[in-house]
Write a protein that holds these residues in place. Structure first.
Motif, PDB file in Angstrom:
ATOM      1  N   MET A 202      -0.437  13.278  14.138  1.00 23.67           N
ATOM      2  CA  MET A 202       1.019  13.702  13.860  1.00 23.67           C
ATOM      3  C   MET A 202       1.721  15.735  13.790  1.00 23.67           C
ATOM      4  O   MET A 202       2.516  15.583  13.665  1.00 23.67           O
ATOM      5  CB  MET A 202       1.675  13.430  12.363  1.00 23.67           C
ATOM      6  N   ASP A 203       0.836  16.184  14.839  1.00 21.43           N
ATOM      7  CA  ASP A 203       1.092  17.457  15.222  1.00 21.43           C
ATOM      8  C   ASP A 203       1.245  17.741  13.391  1.00 21.43           C
ATOM      9  O   ASP A 203       2.094  19.153  13.973  1.00 21.43           O
ATOM     10  CB  ASP A 203       2.011  17.826  15.979  1.00 21.43           C
ATOM     11  N   LEU A 204       1.442  18.025  12.274  1.00 16.82           N
ATOM     12  CA  LEU A 204       1.733  18.196  11.082  1.00 16.82           C
ATOM     13  C   LEU A 204       0.685  18.599   9.728  1.00 16.82           C
ATOM     14  O   LEU A 204      -0.357  17.515   9.705  1.00 16.82           O
ATOM     15  CB  LEU A 204       2.847  17.096  10.059  1.00 16.82           C
ATOM     16  N   LYS A 205       0.845  19.613   8.968  1.00 20.80           N
ATOM     17  CA  LYS A 205      -0.439  20.157   8.093  1.00 20.80           C
ATOM     18  C   LYS A 205       0.279  19.430   6.852  1.00 20.80           C
ATOM     19  O   LYS A 205       1.019  19.237   6.470  1.00 20.80           O
ATOM     20  CB  LYS A 205      -0.054  21.840   7.811  1.00 20.80           C
ATOM     21  N   ASN A 206      -0.445  19.231   6.541  1.00 24.74           N
ATOM     22  CA  ASN A 206      -0.443  19.065   4.093  1.00 24.74           C
ATOM     23  C   ASN A 206       0.043  17.128   4.451  1.00 24.74           C
ATOM     24  O   ASN A 206       1.362  17.938   3.713  1.00 24.74           O
ATOM     25  CB  ASN A 206       0.311  20.168   3.653  1.00 24.74           C
ATOM     26  N   ILE A 207      -1.066  16.196   4.861  1.00 31.28           N
ATOM     27  CA  ILE A 207       0.488  15.476   5.221  1.00 31.28           C
ATOM     28  C   ILE A 207       0.409  14.469   3.686  1.00 31.28           C
ATOM     29  O   ILE A 207      -0.316  14.629   2.704  1.00 31.28           O
ATOM     30  CB  ILE A 207       0.176  14.126   6.781  1.00 31.28           C
ATOM     31  N   LYS A 208       1.785  14.444   3.526  1.00 29.29           N
ATOM     32  CA  LYS A 208       2.067  12.794   2.553  1.00 29.29           C
ATOM     33  C   LYS A 208       2.311  12.561   3.310  1.00 29.29           C
ATOM     34  O   LYS A 208       3.157  11.324   4.431  1.00 29.29           O
ATOM     35  CB  LYS A 208       2.804  13.674   1.647  1.00 29.29           C
ATOM     36  N   SER A 212       6.133   1.887   3.356  1.00 29.77           N
ATOM     37  CA  SER A 212       7.935   1.338   2.697  1.00 29.77           C
ATOM     38  C   SER A 212       7.121  -0.161   1.324  1.00 29.77           C
ATOM     39  O   SER A 212       5.682  -1.273   1.824  1.00 29.77           O
ATOM     40  CB  SER A 212       8.776   0.471   3.318  1.00 29.77           C
ATOM     41  N   GLU A 213       8.558  -0.626   0.526  1.00 32.36           N
ATOM     42  CA  GLU A 213       7.975  -1.613   0.047  1.00 32.36           C
ATOM     43  C   GLU A 213       7.537  -3.162   0.245  1.00 32.36           C
ATOM     44  O   GLU A 213       6.865  -4.424   0.826  1.00 32.36           O
ATOM     45  CB  GLU A 213       8.843  -2.280  -1.591  1.00 32.36           C
ATOM     46  N   ASN A 214       8.115  -3.480   1.486  1.00 36.27           N
ATOM     47  CA  ASN A 214       7.645  -4.556   2.377  1.00 36.27           C
ATOM     48  C   ASN A 214       6.498  -4.304   3.284  1.00 36.27           C
ATOM     49  O   ASN A 214       6.377  -5.507   3.917  1.00 36.27           O
ATOM     50  CB  ASN A 214       8.642  -5.164   3.126  1.00 36.27           C
ATOM     51  N   GLY A 215       5.984  -3.229   3.747  1.00 34.48           N
ATOM     52  CA  GLY A 215       4.818  -3.130   4.469  1.00 34.48           C
ATOM     53  C   GLY A 215       4.310  -2.587   5.671  1.00 34.48           C
ATOM     54  O   GLY A 215       3.579  -2.863   6.606  1.00 34.48           O
ATOM     55  N   ASN A 216       6.077  -2.545   6.213  1.00 34.61           N
ATOM     56  CA  ASN A 216       6.555  -3.111   7.946  1.00 34.61           C
ATOM     57  C   ASN A 216       6.332  -1.209   8.388  1.00 34.61           C
ATOM     58  O   ASN A 216       6.219  -1.264   9.281  1.00 34.61           O
ATOM     59  CB  ASN A 216       7.331  -3.075   8.114  1.00 34.61           C
ATOM     60  N   ALA A 219       6.368   6.029   5.970  1.00 33.93           N
ATOM     61  CA  ALA A 219       6.410   6.946   5.865  1.00 33.93           C
ATOM     62  C   ALA A 219       5.501   8.155   5.616  1.00 33.93           C
ATOM     63  O   ALA A 219       4.078   8.829   5.039  1.00 33.93           O
ATOM     64  CB  ALA A 219       8.169   7.214   4.307  1.00 33.93           C
ATOM     65  N   VAL A 220       6.157   9.589   6.298  1.00 31.14           N
ATOM     66  CA  VAL A 220       5.148  10.408   6.549  1.00 31.14           C
ATOM     67  C   VAL A 220       6.096  12.007   6.739  1.00 31.14           C
ATOM     68  O   VAL A 220       6.947  11.966   7.071  1.00 31.14           O
ATOM     69  CB  VAL A 220       4.395  11.321   8.231  1.00 31.14           C
ATOM     70  N   ALA A 221       5.422  12.546   5.903  1.00 29.88           N
ATOM     71  CA  ALA A 221       6.086  14.177   5.571  1.00 29.88           C
ATOM     72  C   ALA A 221       5.175  15.388   5.255  1.00 29.88           C
ATOM     73  O   ALA A 221       4.031  15.180   5.051  1.00 29.88           O
ATOM     74  CB  ALA A 221       6.545  14.305   4.789  1.00 29.88           C
TER      75      ALA A 221
END
Length: 231
Positions: A202-208, A212-216, A219-221
């Motif tokens: 993802m080329d992101l640091k400190n990923i969270k 989703s509720e339906n599992g589809n 989400a990545v931040a």
């Protein structure tokens, strides 16, 4: 905070914090089956709260003393309600305590699981969607799992070498577990078959991360850096 039915007004219920917690609270978790709220602090104290007649009732603060004066070992890492709504698991860095909580806020201690030293310290914990396993992130053996029927500990070889895991999310509809890494990748594994995996850069640091509720969707931040400046 309780939103009123017309959604234009909010009523706030408070309680005297310092009567029960005198240091920083590390975690809050709801028990939706019984409308309980559990809170744990960095001194190892756990409180269980219940709303009754629009006021808070509180269980006498629970504190299991670990055989160490180290603040890192005393503090609560996570609080996990089990499937029956009666049992609460308190996760410390070196052990897990299980207790049953009655509607009258009486507590019955059940079992303590001490993590072997070869696993290192617990950094995080999450329960499986079927409530049969607790997955632990530790700083030596990256991932281990506790069987909640036998209370036995199992090593899981998700990662061949030490990896800095920043976040974890378990899909509610599949056996897939996602790990967000410090170095900017996401690892998605079959929880029970570690060889089945997908790695996404993802080329992101400190990923969270969060499913989703339906599992589809996952989400990545995270945070990007340009010339050493985060944005």
């Amino acid at each position: 905070i309780m939103p009123e039915h017309d959604k234009t007004n909010t009523r706030i219920m408070t309680t005297t914090y310092t009567l029960h917690h005198t240091v920083k609270i590390m975690v809050l978790t709801w028990n939706n089956q019984r409308n309980f709220l559990a809170s744990g602090d960095e001194d190892g104290i756990v409180c269980v709260w219940r709303i009754r007649w629009n006021t808070w009732l509180v269980l006498k603060p629970m504190k299991w003393r670990n055989h160490s004066c180290s603040s890192d070992i005393k503090k609560v890492i996570n609080l996990i309600w089990l499937n029956n709504g009666n049992d609460l698991c308190t996760v410390y860095s070196n052990c897990l305590h299980f207790a049953s909580i009655s509607m009258k806020l009486d507590r019955t201690e059940k079992i303590k699981i001490t993590i072997p030293s070869k696993f290192g310290s617990i950094m995080g914990a999450i329960i499986s969607p079927d409530f049969n396993w607790i997955l632990l992130i530790t700083n030596k053996i990256n991932v281990s799992m506790i069987n909640l029927e036998t209370y036995s500990i199992h090593e899981v070889n998700y990662f061949p070498e030490s990896t800095d895991i920043k976040s974890i999310a378990w899909n509610n509809f599949t056996s897939m577990v996602a790990f967000g890494m410090t170095k900017g990748t996401i690892h998605i594994h079959n929880a029970h078959t570690p060889s089945e995996k997908k790695i996404i850069n993802m080329d992101l640091k400190n990923i969270k991360i969060q499913w989703s509720e339906n599992g589809n969707y996952l989400a990545v931040a995270g945070c990007k850096h340009s010339w050493g400046v985060p944005y």
